[in-house]
Write an enzyme that holds these catalytic residues in place. Sequence first.
Site, mmCIF file in Angstrom:
data_model
loop_
_atom_site.group_PDB
_atom_site.id
_atom_site.type_symbol
_atom_site.label_atom_id
_atom_site.label_comp_id
_atom_site.label_asym_id
_atom_site.label_seq_id
_atom_site.Cartn_x
_atom_site.Cartn_y
_atom_site.Cartn_z
ATOM 1 N N CYS A 144 49.657 -11.051 -16.763
ATOM 2 C CA CYS A 144 48.957 -9.837 -16.010
ATOM 3 C C CYS A 144 49.622 -8.507 -17.288
ATOM 4 O O CYS A 144 48.853 -7.905 -17.559
ATOM 5 C CB CYS A 144 49.285 -9.520 -14.903
ATOM 6 S SG CYS A 144 50.540 -10.266 -13.933
ATOM 7 N N HIS B 147 52.510 -7.963 -9.588
ATOM 8 C CA HIS B 147 51.111 -8.747 -10.433
ATOM 9 C C HIS B 147 49.969 -7.448 -10.719
ATOM 10 O O HIS B 147 50.749 -6.006 -10.009
ATOM 11 C CB HIS B 147 49.994 -9.118 -9.702
ATOM 12 C CG HIS B 147 48.413 -9.164 -10.040
ATOM 13 N ND1 HIS B 147 48.576 -9.823 -11.236
ATOM 14 C CD2 HIS B 147 47.315 -9.121 -10.238
ATOM 15 C CE1 HIS B 147 47.234 -10.071 -11.703
ATOM 16 N NE2 HIS B 147 45.981 -9.501 -11.044
ATOM 17 N N GLU C 61 41.606 -8.164 -15.706
ATOM 18 C CA GLU C 61 42.509 -9.193 -15.420
ATOM 19 C C GLU C 61 43.765 -10.351 -15.712
ATOM 20 O O GLU C 61 42.667 -10.718 -15.772
ATOM 21 C CB GLU C 61 43.783 -8.477 -13.506
ATOM 22 C CG GLU C 61 42.540 -10.209 -13.116
ATOM 23 C CD GLU C 61 42.600 -10.066 -11.958
ATOM 24 O OE1 GLU C 61 43.717 -9.681 -11.271
ATOM 25 O OE2 GLU C 61 41.775 -10.750 -11.307
#
Length: 387
Positions: free
Chosen positions: A108, A166, A178
Amino acid sequence: MQISTTRRPAGRVLATTLAAALAAFLPTAAHAVTAPHVGAAVQDAACGALAPGASATAKAAVDAACSQIGVWYSWGGGHGATPGATYGYYDGSDPDSLHDNERKGFDCSGLMRYAYYRATGKDLLNGTADDQFHSSHATARFSAGQGTGPLVPGDLMFWGSGHIHHVAMYLGAGKMVEAYESGTHIRVTGVRTGGDYAGAIRVNPQGSPTPPPADGGTVFETWGTSVRTHSSPSVHASVRDTFSGPTQVSVQCQEHAETVTAEGYTNDIWAKLADGSWLTNIYIKGPAQLPGVPDCGGSSAPPPSGGSKAFQTWGTGVRTHSQPNVNASVVNYFAQPTTVNVVCQAHAQEVTADGYTNDAWAKLTNGSWLTNIYIKGGAWLAGVPSC
């Protein structure tokens, strides 16, 4: 969702992630490369700046992130010396991560790092999602309670309670892009503002897109302050330029010359830049010898040591380990093909990667181990004794 790393100037360690055409380094038939899943050609039509208000830089970051739709999520991917897709590694817990060493892509935070590097020409977000959440390059911050109301495309959204785990990029219209988790590909999905959503930041909008290499050279990032280039590869030669801070340089070639010790590191390799000046490789992000850069003709590589035999590797994001096992600790990281000196080889853990399976491992002169899959030659290396 992220890689935990200790920040070190990558120009002084064996790590870099400059993108290069793998075709230039194709191995022999025994190790033909199977192309990883790359999804840029099937970019999601819904991926882009879906609302007004973003700066030109933020829009460029959105475009960069969207260009990677369909690329693998890979734990640790995108965290080489220069932003870009790399092979990942097992995260130590998730079974879906066991094959991340075969998947070239991003985790991420690696994706966000790459997106803003492409947009600004500067490595603003080198670190984990937690590092990015606390970045000094944030020009605005938004709490979880504010939701997506104040957000514009290019803003970074974070999740985590106490420690951020994240990050994703807001696109507008309730969408975000993402790199989600192992076993999935980079995707567009609806925003999530429940659970442990922690808020968002807006990244410094200054900068310009990364330029192409100049004069046939290869673009690298420097590090450090008050770094000087010289008229010849020696610190005693006349000074040609002074870089007050990190910048981009176009490297034409490199060679062994005067040995330099600086910032706790020693290296005798110098890079010749596009303007004809010379810079010690100590201050260039990448390994001691820059990958993909030819020799200037003034030196030759040192011979193999310790009774070893020199071989060429292939592939990108290749790791050596403390034991002949992909789950053993990582010793070195080869972002691009390089030369390794093999002492002996042994049958150990069976590895499947890039379409090949092999249980042979090579022991290198520094004591680390590398699966023979990534060494050009036969599955069992000719002329190398058993360990």
